[in-house]
Enzyme design. Structure first.
Site, PDB file in Angstrom:
ATOM      1  N   CYS A  89      -5.042   0.684   2.921  1.00 57.03           N
ATOM      2  CA  CYS A  89      -3.975   1.573   3.410  1.00 57.03           C
ATOM      3  C   CYS A  89      -3.728   2.737   2.448  1.00 57.03           C
ATOM      4  O   CYS A  89      -4.137   3.864   2.688  1.00 57.03           O
ATOM      5  CB  CYS A  89      -2.667   0.804   3.616  1.00 57.03           C
ATOM      6  SG  CYS A  89      -2.718  -0.448   4.912  1.00 57.03           S
ATOM      7  N   ARG A  90      -3.043   2.445   1.354  1.00 55.62           N
ATOM      8  CA  ARG A  90      -2.557   3.504   0.472  1.00 55.62           C
ATOM      9  C   ARG A  90      -3.630   4.126  -0.414  1.00 55.62           C
ATOM     10  O   ARG A  90      -3.721   5.353  -0.508  1.00 55.62           O
ATOM     11  CB  ARG A  90      -1.421   2.973  -0.402  1.00 55.62           C
ATOM     12  CG  ARG A  90      -0.206   2.545   0.404  1.00 55.62           C
ATOM     13  CD  ARG A  90       0.795   1.795  -0.435  1.00 55.62           C
ATOM     14  NE  ARG A  90       0.242   0.496  -0.844  1.00 55.62           N
ATOM     15  CZ  ARG A  90       0.797  -0.314  -1.732  1.00 55.62           C
ATOM     16  NH1 ARG A  90       1.917   0.037  -2.320  1.00 55.62           N
ATOM     17  NH2 ARG A  90       0.256  -1.476  -2.021  1.00 55.62           N
ATOM     18  N   SER A  91      -4.415   3.311  -1.102  1.00 59.59           N
ATOM     19  CA  SER A  91      -5.380   3.900  -2.038  1.00 59.59           C
ATOM     20  C   SER A  91      -6.504   4.670  -1.339  1.00 59.59           C
ATOM     21  O   SER A  91      -6.887   5.737  -1.821  1.00 59.59           O
ATOM     22  CB  SER A  91      -5.914   2.865  -3.032  1.00 59.59           C
ATOM     23  OG  SER A  91      -6.541   1.791  -2.397  1.00 59.59           O
ATOM     24  N   ASN A 146      -6.752  -2.124  -0.769  1.00 59.02           N
ATOM     25  CA  ASN A 146      -7.651  -0.974  -0.641  1.00 59.02           C
ATOM     26  C   ASN A 146      -8.002  -0.664   0.814  1.00 59.02           C
ATOM     27  O   ASN A 146      -9.112  -0.276   1.136  1.00 59.02           O
ATOM     28  CB  ASN A 146      -8.919  -1.182  -1.479  1.00 59.02           C
ATOM     29  CG  ASN A 146      -9.772   0.081  -1.616  1.00 59.02           C
ATOM     30  OD1 ASN A 146     -10.997  -0.014  -1.565  1.00 59.02           O
ATOM     31  ND2 ASN A 146      -9.169   1.231  -1.789  1.00 59.02           N
ATOM     32  N   ASP A 149       4.015  -0.141   0.939  1.00 61.31           N
ATOM     33  CA  ASP A 149       2.820  -0.578   1.639  1.00 61.31           C
ATOM     34  C   ASP A 149       3.080  -0.545   3.149  1.00 61.31           C
ATOM     35  O   ASP A 149       3.938  -1.272   3.643  1.00 61.31           O
ATOM     36  CB  ASP A 149       2.450  -1.992   1.193  1.00 61.31           C
ATOM     37  CG  ASP A 149       1.084  -2.428   1.669  1.00 61.31           C
ATOM     38  OD1 ASP A 149       0.552  -1.817   2.624  1.00 61.31           O
ATOM     39  OD2 ASP A 149       0.545  -3.387   1.091  1.00 61.31           O
ATOM     40  N   CYS A 195      -4.465   0.157  -4.986  1.00 60.76           N
ATOM     41  CA  CYS A 195      -3.368  -0.528  -4.304  1.00 60.76           C
ATOM     42  C   CYS A 195      -3.749  -1.993  -4.166  1.00 60.76           C
ATOM     43  O   CYS A 195      -4.673  -2.461  -4.833  1.00 60.76           O
ATOM     44  CB  CYS A 195      -3.021   0.127  -2.964  1.00 60.76           C
ATOM     45  SG  CYS A 195      -4.233  -0.077  -1.638  1.00 60.76           S
TER      46      CYS A 195
END
Length: 155
Positions: A14-16, A12, A124, A9
């Protein structure tokens, strides 16, 4: 043979890392821990060395999923193996990787593996705090990704 999966993401945090933790748990639950190397990285360097966002850590803890990783930026070495599954969270992440490293033959967006949404990008949650919604999307995508890899790799 080890199957490498790298979630990507923007920062690095939040999402990944959420995808990394969820996918690792799915792999462990399937008894495939020794078959996979799971990691995450960001296209940007803003948060290198930081823990995951508190919202990500909270939702993972609520779901009983352990995660203690630290943010890092993606490198050319990460992109060097054409067999590595490079899994981006949105089109912008995909575009950033393509611009920086060229085309990777095994690069996919996570929600291409989703079974329960028509969304194509994982939004995000950094500014919106929609971590619960993002968790549901990421979990769905990770389940589909593992199913796809198991079929492709004969696991």
């Amino acid at each position: 043979m080890t199957i490498n999966v790298l979630f990507v993401c923007l920062g690095n945090i939040c999402r990944s890392p959420m995808a990394e933790a969820i996918f690792q748990q799915l792999v462990d639950e399937a008894g495939l821990t020794d078959k996979f190397q799971v990691d995450s990285a960001g296209t940007g360097s803003w948060h290198v060395g930081e823990k995951a966002h508190p919202g990500t850590r909270r939702i993972l803890a609520e779901q009983g999923i352990a995660y203690n990783g630290r943010s890092r930026q993606i490198t050319a070495q990460d992109m060097a193996d054409p067999q590595t599954y490079i899994v981006t969270m949105d089109q912008s992440n995909s575009n950033n990787l393509h611009r920086q490293f060229g085309q990777h033959p095994n690069q996919h967006r996570l929600l291409a593996f989703s079974n329960q949404t028509t969304e194509t990008d994982v939004p995000d949650p950094y500014y919106t705090s929609t971590f619960e919604y993002v968790y549901q999307l990421v979990k769905d995508g990770c389940e589909g990704l593992l199913e796809t890899i198991r079929k492709q790799e004969g696991l």
